[in-house]
Design a protein around this motif. Structure first.
Motif, PDB file in Angstrom:
ATOM      1  N   UNK A 131      23.456  -5.175  18.740  1.00  0.00           N
ATOM      2  CA  UNK A 131      24.889  -6.169  18.864  1.00  0.00           C
ATOM      3  C   UNK A 131      25.593  -4.574  19.849  1.00  0.00           C
ATOM      4  N   UNK A 132      25.065  -2.971  19.626  1.00  0.00           N
ATOM      5  CA  UNK A 132      25.875  -2.754  20.600  1.00  0.00           C
ATOM      6  C   UNK A 132      24.751  -2.037  21.453  1.00  0.00           C
ATOM      7  N   UNK A 133      23.710  -2.079  21.594  1.00  0.00           N
ATOM      8  CA  UNK A 133      23.202  -2.035  23.320  1.00  0.00           C
ATOM      9  C   UNK A 133      24.090  -2.804  24.559  1.00  0.00           C
ATOM     10  N   UNK A 134      24.096  -2.121  25.227  1.00  0.00           N
ATOM     11  CA  UNK A 134      25.102  -2.511  26.486  1.00  0.00           C
ATOM     12  C   UNK A 134      23.814  -3.715  27.182  1.00  0.00           C
ATOM     13  N   UNK A 135      24.194  -4.425  27.888  1.00  0.00           N
ATOM     14  CA  UNK A 135      24.030  -5.917  28.568  1.00  0.00           C
ATOM     15  C   UNK A 135      22.808  -4.766  29.706  1.00  0.00           C
ATOM     16  N   UNK A 136      21.363  -5.517  29.988  1.00  0.00           N
ATOM     17  CA  UNK A 136      20.081  -5.162  30.796  1.00  0.00           C
ATOM     18  C   UNK A 136      19.614  -3.473  29.800  1.00  0.00           C
ATOM     19  N   UNK A 137      20.006  -3.253  28.716  1.00  0.00           N
ATOM     20  CA  UNK A 137      19.438  -2.449  28.087  1.00  0.00           C
ATOM     21  C   UNK A 137      18.069  -2.789  27.382  1.00  0.00           C
ATOM     22  N   UNK A 138      16.870  -2.008  27.967  1.00  0.00           N
ATOM     23  CA  UNK A 138      15.931  -3.184  26.996  1.00  0.00           C
ATOM     24  C   UNK A 138      15.889  -2.418  25.348  1.00  0.00           C
ATOM     25  N   UNK A 139      16.753  -3.314  24.413  1.00  0.00           N
ATOM     26  CA  UNK A 139      16.785  -2.960  23.464  1.00  0.00           C
ATOM     27  C   UNK A 139      15.798  -3.399  22.661  1.00  0.00           C
ATOM     28  N   UNK A 140      15.131  -4.706  22.969  1.00  0.00           N
ATOM     29  CA  UNK A 140      14.182  -4.893  21.578  1.00  0.00           C
ATOM     30  C   UNK A 140      12.938  -3.741  21.500  1.00  0.00           C
ATOM     31  N   UNK A 141      12.809  -3.047  23.168  1.00  0.00           N
ATOM     32  CA  UNK A 141      11.623  -2.012  22.868  1.00  0.00           C
ATOM     33  C   UNK A 141      12.348  -0.540  22.421  1.00  0.00           C
ATOM     34  N   UNK A 142      13.738  -0.726  22.749  1.00  0.00           N
ATOM     35  CA  UNK A 142      14.272   0.877  21.797  1.00  0.00           C
ATOM     36  C   UNK A 142      14.502   0.456  20.020  1.00  0.00           C
ATOM     37  N   UNK A 143      14.854  -0.647  20.050  1.00  0.00           N
ATOM     38  CA  UNK A 143      15.086  -0.990  18.850  1.00  0.00           C
ATOM     39  C   UNK A 143      13.556  -1.428  17.996  1.00  0.00           C
ATOM     40  N   UNK A 144      12.853  -1.529  18.555  1.00  0.00           N
ATOM     41  CA  UNK A 144      11.380  -1.659  17.207  1.00  0.00           C
ATOM     42  C   UNK A 144      10.998  -0.375  17.742  1.00  0.00           C
ATOM     43  N   UNK A 145      11.132   1.043  18.779  1.00  0.00           N
ATOM     44  CA  UNK A 145       9.784   1.844  18.123  1.00  0.00           C
ATOM     45  C   UNK A 145      10.465   2.871  17.085  1.00  0.00           C
ATOM     46  N   UNK A 146      12.518   2.573  17.059  1.00  0.00           N
ATOM     47  CA  UNK A 146      13.459   3.119  16.067  1.00  0.00           C
ATOM     48  C   UNK A 146      12.922   2.371  14.539  1.00  0.00           C
ATOM     49  N   UNK A 147      13.584   1.581  14.685  1.00  0.00           N
ATOM     50  CA  UNK A 147      13.179   0.971  13.326  1.00  0.00           C
ATOM     51  C   UNK A 147      11.127   1.255  12.367  1.00  0.00           C
ATOM     52  N   UNK A 194      10.135 -10.754  16.321  1.00  0.00           N
ATOM     53  CA  UNK A 194      11.748 -10.834  15.468  1.00  0.00           C
ATOM     54  C   UNK A 194      12.854 -10.563  16.842  1.00  0.00           C
ATOM     55  N   UNK A 195      12.439  -8.939  16.710  1.00  0.00           N
ATOM     56  CA  UNK A 195      13.008  -8.255  17.670  1.00  0.00           C
ATOM     57  C   UNK A 195      14.475  -8.837  18.762  1.00  0.00           C
ATOM     58  N   UNK A 196      13.054  -9.988  19.407  1.00  0.00           N
ATOM     59  CA  UNK A 196      13.408 -10.704  20.873  1.00  0.00           C
ATOM     60  C   UNK A 196      14.519 -11.590  20.020  1.00  0.00           C
ATOM     61  N   UNK A 197      14.426 -12.520  19.039  1.00  0.00           N
ATOM     62  CA  UNK A 197      15.496 -13.332  18.517  1.00  0.00           C
ATOM     63  C   UNK A 197      16.651 -13.117  18.739  1.00  0.00           C
ATOM     64  N   UNK A 198      16.487 -11.759  17.600  1.00  0.00           N
ATOM     65  CA  UNK A 198      17.516 -10.861  17.406  1.00  0.00           C
ATOM     66  C   UNK A 198      18.346 -10.521  18.366  1.00  0.00           C
ATOM     67  N   UNK A 199      17.551  -9.749  19.816  1.00  0.00           N
ATOM     68  CA  UNK A 199      18.597  -9.487  20.537  1.00  0.00           C
ATOM     69  C   UNK A 199      19.135 -11.272  21.164  1.00  0.00           C
ATOM     70  N   UNK A 200      18.823 -11.481  21.577  1.00  0.00           N
ATOM     71  CA  UNK A 200      19.296 -13.122  21.702  1.00  0.00           C
ATOM     72  C   UNK A 200      20.278 -13.490  21.672  1.00  0.00           C
ATOM     73  N   UNK A 201      20.467 -13.277  20.297  1.00  0.00           N
ATOM     74  CA  UNK A 201      21.650 -13.955  19.370  1.00  0.00           C
ATOM     75  C   UNK A 201      22.421 -12.822  19.278  1.00  0.00           C
TER      76      UNK A 201
END
Length: 283
Positions: free
Chosen positions: A99-115, A22-29
């Motif tokens: 939504x605050x991660x800049x373009x190109x940042x590994x948002x799925x990985x960061x948000x997954x571990x931090x959650x 789901x983190x991927x889906x959240x990152x996509x939108x």
């Protein structure tokens, strides 16, 4: 309710897999649909989808969909409101952080571990291991998702408090209804939803609504209901961070660093260690 450790572990691990992707889906939108809009839509759809599920499961147990006593209805509403408020805070902090991660940042990985910081020690290692370049690669989104992890910890405790007193599927539907209503109010106050952007993002939105919300959180509630080991339950759910990294590799083509793979390995080792005392007691 008699504990069923194996069933509980399977349900919670399945929920973790669904949440991880789901983190991927959240990152996509995240760049096209505002956070409150995302959670208003996914939560209302999830709540509605769970009503027939609750009706069928209760019918199989010879019970009506509606609670038969005023006390039962009051208890369900109380549980749904409390869990729903905490879920609303959690999911909106999570989506806003992504939504605050800049373009190109590994948002799925960061948000997954931090959650996954809703459990303590293992995710603390993940906090450092999921960073590509040490503290120099910390983002504003990291701080927001970190608060999301704290909110999810409270939400898990709220579910644990009420799960033995109310129907699990109905509680899941109720908490999503509350989350959807609150998110809709925040959406109308702070955002201007774009219908075209929402329609363009229908696929990830439906995954978030039906799978991550409808299925995942219901599995969480039922899994916690049958669990005899809260620590293991938390660790199993925190495996969503591992599957968030895997999902990023498959769908976002984001290749993790060596440290991220080490973090995934630590999660797996933690599950094995957490299971050992339980197995010893059962022998």
């Amino acid at each position: 309710m008699k504990p069923k450790p194996l069933l509980s572990s399977v349900l919670l691990l399945t929920a973790a897999i669904i949440w991880g992707f789901a983190f991927v889906a959240q990152e996509k939108i995240a760049d096209t649909v505002p956070p409150f809009t995302v959670n208003a839509i996914r939560s209302m759809i999830a709540s509605a989808a769970l009503i027939p599920v609750a009706a069928v499961t209760r019918r199989m147990r010879g019970k009506r969909l509606l609670e038969e006593t005023p006390a039962g209805r009051k208890k369900l509403i109380k549980a749904g409101v409390i869990c729903g408020v905490m879920l609303c805070i959690s999911v909106n902090l999570q989506q806003f952080g992504i939504s605050l991660y800049p373009e190109g940042a590994p948002a799925s990985a960061h948000s997954g571990f931090l959650t996954a910081l809703y459990i303590i020690f293992v995710p603390l290692f993940g906090l450092f291991l999921c960073l590509y370049d040490g503290f120099g690669s910390l983002y504003l989104g990291d701080a927001v998702v970190l608060m999301c992890g704290a909110a999810f910890a409270v939400q898990i405790l709220c579910v644990d408090r009420f799960i033995g007193e109310v129907d699990g599927v109905k509680l899941s539907s109720m908490q999503f209804f509350v989350t959807g209503v609150l998110s809709s109010i925040l959406m109308l106050i702070f955002e201007k939803p774009d219908p075209e952007a929402i329609l363009a993002a229908w696929a990830p939105l439906m995954y978030l609504a039906l799978m991550s919300s409808g299925v995942g959180y219901t599995l969480q509630i039922i899994g916690q209901k049958y669990s005899s080991n809260p620590a293991l339950a938390s660790i199993l759910m925190s495996m969503e961070s591992v599957f968030a990294v895997i999902g990023g590799v498959i769908f976002m083509h984001a290749v993790p660093s060596a440290n991220e793979w080490i973090g995934c390995g630590l999660m797996l080792i933690a599950i094995i260690i957490a299971q050992l005392p339980t197995q010893h007691k059962n022998q």
